[in-house]
Write a protein that holds these residues in place. Structure first.
Motif, PDB file in Angstrom:
ATOM      1  N   SER A 192       3.018   2.008 -17.630  1.00  0.00           N
ATOM      2  CA  SER A 192       1.894   1.383 -17.076  1.00  0.00           C
ATOM      3  C   SER A 192       0.524   2.070 -17.044  1.00  0.00           C
ATOM      4  O   SER A 192      -0.496   1.564 -17.361  1.00  0.00           O
ATOM      5  N   SER A 193       0.745   3.421 -16.786  1.00  0.00           N
ATOM      6  CA  SER A 193      -0.641   4.365 -16.742  1.00  0.00           C
ATOM      7  C   SER A 193      -0.657   4.725 -18.067  1.00  0.00           C
ATOM      8  O   SER A 193      -1.902   4.851 -18.792  1.00  0.00           O
ATOM      9  N   LYS A 199      -2.853   1.948 -19.866  1.00  0.00           N
ATOM     10  CA  LYS A 199      -3.934   1.586 -19.298  1.00  0.00           C
ATOM     11  C   LYS A 199      -4.901   3.021 -19.731  1.00  0.00           C
ATOM     12  O   LYS A 199      -6.040   2.461 -20.181  1.00  0.00           O
ATOM     13  N   LYS A 200      -4.306   3.824 -20.074  1.00  0.00           N
ATOM     14  CA  LYS A 200      -5.234   5.169 -20.653  1.00  0.00           C
ATOM     15  C   LYS A 200      -5.539   4.699 -22.199  1.00  0.00           C
ATOM     16  O   LYS A 200      -6.650   5.085 -22.650  1.00  0.00           O
ATOM     17  N   ARG A 224      -5.844   1.708 -23.343  1.00  0.00           N
ATOM     18  CA  ARG A 224      -6.695   0.912 -23.349  1.00  0.00           C
ATOM     19  C   ARG A 224      -8.217   1.278 -23.110  1.00  0.00           C
ATOM     20  O   ARG A 224      -9.207   1.181 -23.651  1.00  0.00           O
ATOM     21  N   GLN A 225      -8.281   2.439 -21.992  1.00  0.00           N
ATOM     22  CA  GLN A 225      -9.683   2.791 -21.630  1.00  0.00           C
ATOM     23  C   GLN A 225     -10.100   3.725 -22.524  1.00  0.00           C
ATOM     24  O   GLN A 225     -11.390   3.737 -23.008  1.00  0.00           O
ATOM     25  N   GLN A 252      -9.085  -5.570 -20.426  1.00  0.00           N
ATOM     26  CA  GLN A 252      -7.798  -5.836 -20.999  1.00  0.00           C
ATOM     27  C   GLN A 252      -7.715  -7.062 -21.895  1.00  0.00           C
ATOM     28  O   GLN A 252      -7.013  -7.263 -22.658  1.00  0.00           O
ATOM     29  N   ASN A 255      -2.092  -7.167 -18.487  1.00  0.00           N
ATOM     30  CA  ASN A 255      -2.264  -6.965 -16.936  1.00  0.00           C
ATOM     31  C   ASN A 255      -0.876  -6.621 -16.420  1.00  0.00           C
ATOM     32  O   ASN A 255      -0.767  -5.920 -15.605  1.00  0.00           O
ATOM     33  N   TRP A 284       1.715  -5.298 -18.042  1.00  0.00           N
ATOM     34  CA  TRP A 284       2.179  -3.869 -18.292  1.00  0.00           C
ATOM     35  C   TRP A 284       1.457  -2.885 -17.555  1.00  0.00           C
ATOM     36  O   TRP A 284       2.172  -2.126 -17.125  1.00  0.00           O
ATOM     37  N   GLU A 285       0.370  -3.081 -17.149  1.00  0.00           N
ATOM     38  CA  GLU A 285      -0.610  -1.964 -16.621  1.00  0.00           C
ATOM     39  C   GLU A 285      -0.144  -2.170 -15.370  1.00  0.00           C
ATOM     40  O   GLU A 285      -0.199  -1.023 -14.319  1.00  0.00           O
ATOM     41  N   SER A 286       0.135  -3.214 -14.543  1.00  0.00           N
ATOM     42  CA  SER A 286       0.591  -3.245 -13.118  1.00  0.00           C
ATOM     43  C   SER A 286       2.236  -2.998 -12.959  1.00  0.00           C
ATOM     44  O   SER A 286       2.648  -2.583 -11.968  1.00  0.00           O
TER      45      SER A 286
END
Length: 71
Positions: free
Chosen positions: A4-5, A8-9, A11-12, A18, A33, A35-37
């Motif tokens: 998940s992290s 997110k990285k 994507r960022q 998202q 959402n 996946w990231e959670s």
């Protein structure tokens, strides 16, 4: 580090929301959402799409680590 992290990285690093990342990979906003959670992980097919996206963006994402964790 958890998937998940990691996602997110990725994507960022690509400077995408998202929703924009979901569109780039071919999934729904809700899926990204989740996946990231940490509520779910992508399928093998989607992992390949994420890997392709990362390669195109020049983002380091070792998909083999994620595939091993999933098995």
């Amino acid at each position: 580090m958890s998937f998940s992290s990691d996602i997110k990285k990725v994507r960022q690093k690509s400077l995408l929301s998202q929703e924009a990342f979901a569109q780039a990979v071919g999934v729904s906003f809700t899926t990204v959402n989740r996946w990231e959670s940490g509520k779910c992980k992508p399928t093998f097919k989607t992992m390949k799409l994420i890997d392709d996206f990362c390669k195109a963006q020049g983002i380091d994402f070792n998909i083999s680590d994620e595939l091993i964790d999933k098995e």
